[in-house]
Write a protein that holds these residues in place. Structure first.
Motif, short mmCIF file in Angstrom:
data_model
loop_
_atom_site.label_atom_id
_atom_site.label_comp_id
_atom_site.label_asym_id
_atom_site.label_seq_id
_atom_site.Cartn_x
_atom_site.Cartn_y
_atom_site.Cartn_z
N GLU A 1 -28.81 -79.73 -22.96
CA GLU A 1 -29.02 -78.28 -23.01
C GLU A 1 -28.24 -77.62 -21.88
OE1 GLU A 1 -32.86 -76.55 -23.50
OE2 GLU A 1 -33.61 -78.35 -24.48
N LYS A 2 -27.73 -76.42 -22.15
CA LYS A 2 -26.97 -75.69 -21.14
C LYS A 2 -27.91 -75.06 -20.13
CE LYS A 2 -23.12 -74.83 -24.19
NZ LYS A 2 -22.32 -73.88 -24.91
N THR A 3 -27.45 -74.99 -18.90
CA THR A 3 -28.23 -74.37 -17.84
C THR A 3 -28.15 -72.85 -17.98
OG1 THR A 3 -26.38 -74.22 -16.28
CG2 THR A 3 -27.68 -76.28 -16.28
N ALA A 4 -29.02 -72.14 -17.27
CA ALA A 4 -28.98 -70.68 -17.26
C ALA A 4 -27.64 -70.18 -16.74
CB ALA A 4 -30.13 -70.13 -16.42
N GLU A 5 -27.10 -70.87 -15.76
CA GLU A 5 -25.79 -70.46 -15.22
C GLU A 5 -24.69 -70.66 -16.25
OE1 GLU A 5 -22.88 -71.06 -11.35
OE2 GLU A 5 -24.47 -72.52 -11.70
N GLN A 6 -24.68 -71.77 -16.96
CA GLN A 6 -23.67 -72.02 -17.99
C GLN A 6 -23.74 -70.97 -19.10
OE1 GLN A 6 -24.90 -76.07 -18.74
NE2 GLN A 6 -23.00 -76.89 -17.90
N GLU B 1 -30.11 -65.62 -8.47
CA GLU B 1 -30.33 -66.74 -9.39
C GLU B 1 -30.77 -66.30 -10.78
OE1 GLU B 1 -32.49 -70.00 -7.75
OE2 GLU B 1 -31.55 -69.75 -5.81
N ASN B 2 -30.78 -65.00 -11.06
CA ASN B 2 -31.10 -64.53 -12.40
C ASN B 2 -29.87 -64.53 -13.31
OD1 ASN B 2 -33.79 -64.11 -11.84
ND2 ASN B 2 -33.47 -62.01 -11.18
N TYR B 3 -28.70 -64.65 -12.72
CA TYR B 3 -27.45 -64.72 -13.46
C TYR B 3 -27.22 -63.50 -14.36
CZ TYR B 3 -27.80 -69.46 -11.74
OH TYR B 3 -27.96 -70.56 -10.94
#
Length: 158
Positions: free
Chosen positions: A27-32, A102-104
């Motif tokens: 699964e992709k991270t929130a950043e990705q 960190e909410n991107y």
């Protein structure tokens, strides 16, 4: 014999249901996911005012000033970069970008122009990207004309 077949079939169905149908991709991270919002899955997307975008400053449309504005967000092995065209000295022509917090959902652009080093909020809805930020009034007159709250509603360039 039928009971044995039934349990074997049930076991196989359960095994397929647990292991089959999924992908081996993590699964992709929130950043990705946030990077893809700006730079796309390919790692490079260009956004423009042309073809239905708009720009406002303090609630007043500025489309005539930014008619041909483009910004390209790039993310690859060498880092996160941006390129702009026709920004009328609001953006640098190129630089780096990074997430703020960190909410991107906010970025910071490097550079010396008024949009640089400001927290820029972004939201993407399909092929539209909205950038919002404030340029405070500085001490020098050259940039004070550019001070204000900006909203860039951009369209994905195809």
């Amino acid at each position: 014999m039928v009971v044995k077949f039934y349990w074997t079939a049930l076991f196989l169905v359960g095994l397929v249901a647990c292991n089959g149908g999924g992908t081996d991709e993590p699964e992709k991270t929130a950043e990705q996911l946030a990077i893809e919002e700006l730079a796309g899955a390919s790692g490079s997307e260009t956004w423009t005012v042309r073809n239905g975008g708009s720009v406002s400053k303090d609630g007043t449309l500025q489309n005539d000033t930014y008619t041909d504005f483009e910004i390209r967000f790039i993310s690859n092995n060498t880092g996160k970069n941006y390129l702009t065209e026709n920004s009328n000295l609001l953006f640098d022509s190129n630089g780096n970008w990074a997430f703020e917090g960190e909410n991107y959902d906010k970025i910071i652009l490097s550079g010396i122009q008024p949009a640089a080093n400001r927290e820029i909020s972004f939201t993407r809805t399909q092929n539209r990207l909205r950038l919002e930020w404030n340029v405070p009034a500085p001490q020098n007159a050259r940039v004070s004309a550019l001070a204000g709250f900006y909203v860039f509603d951009l369209v994905l360039m195809e």
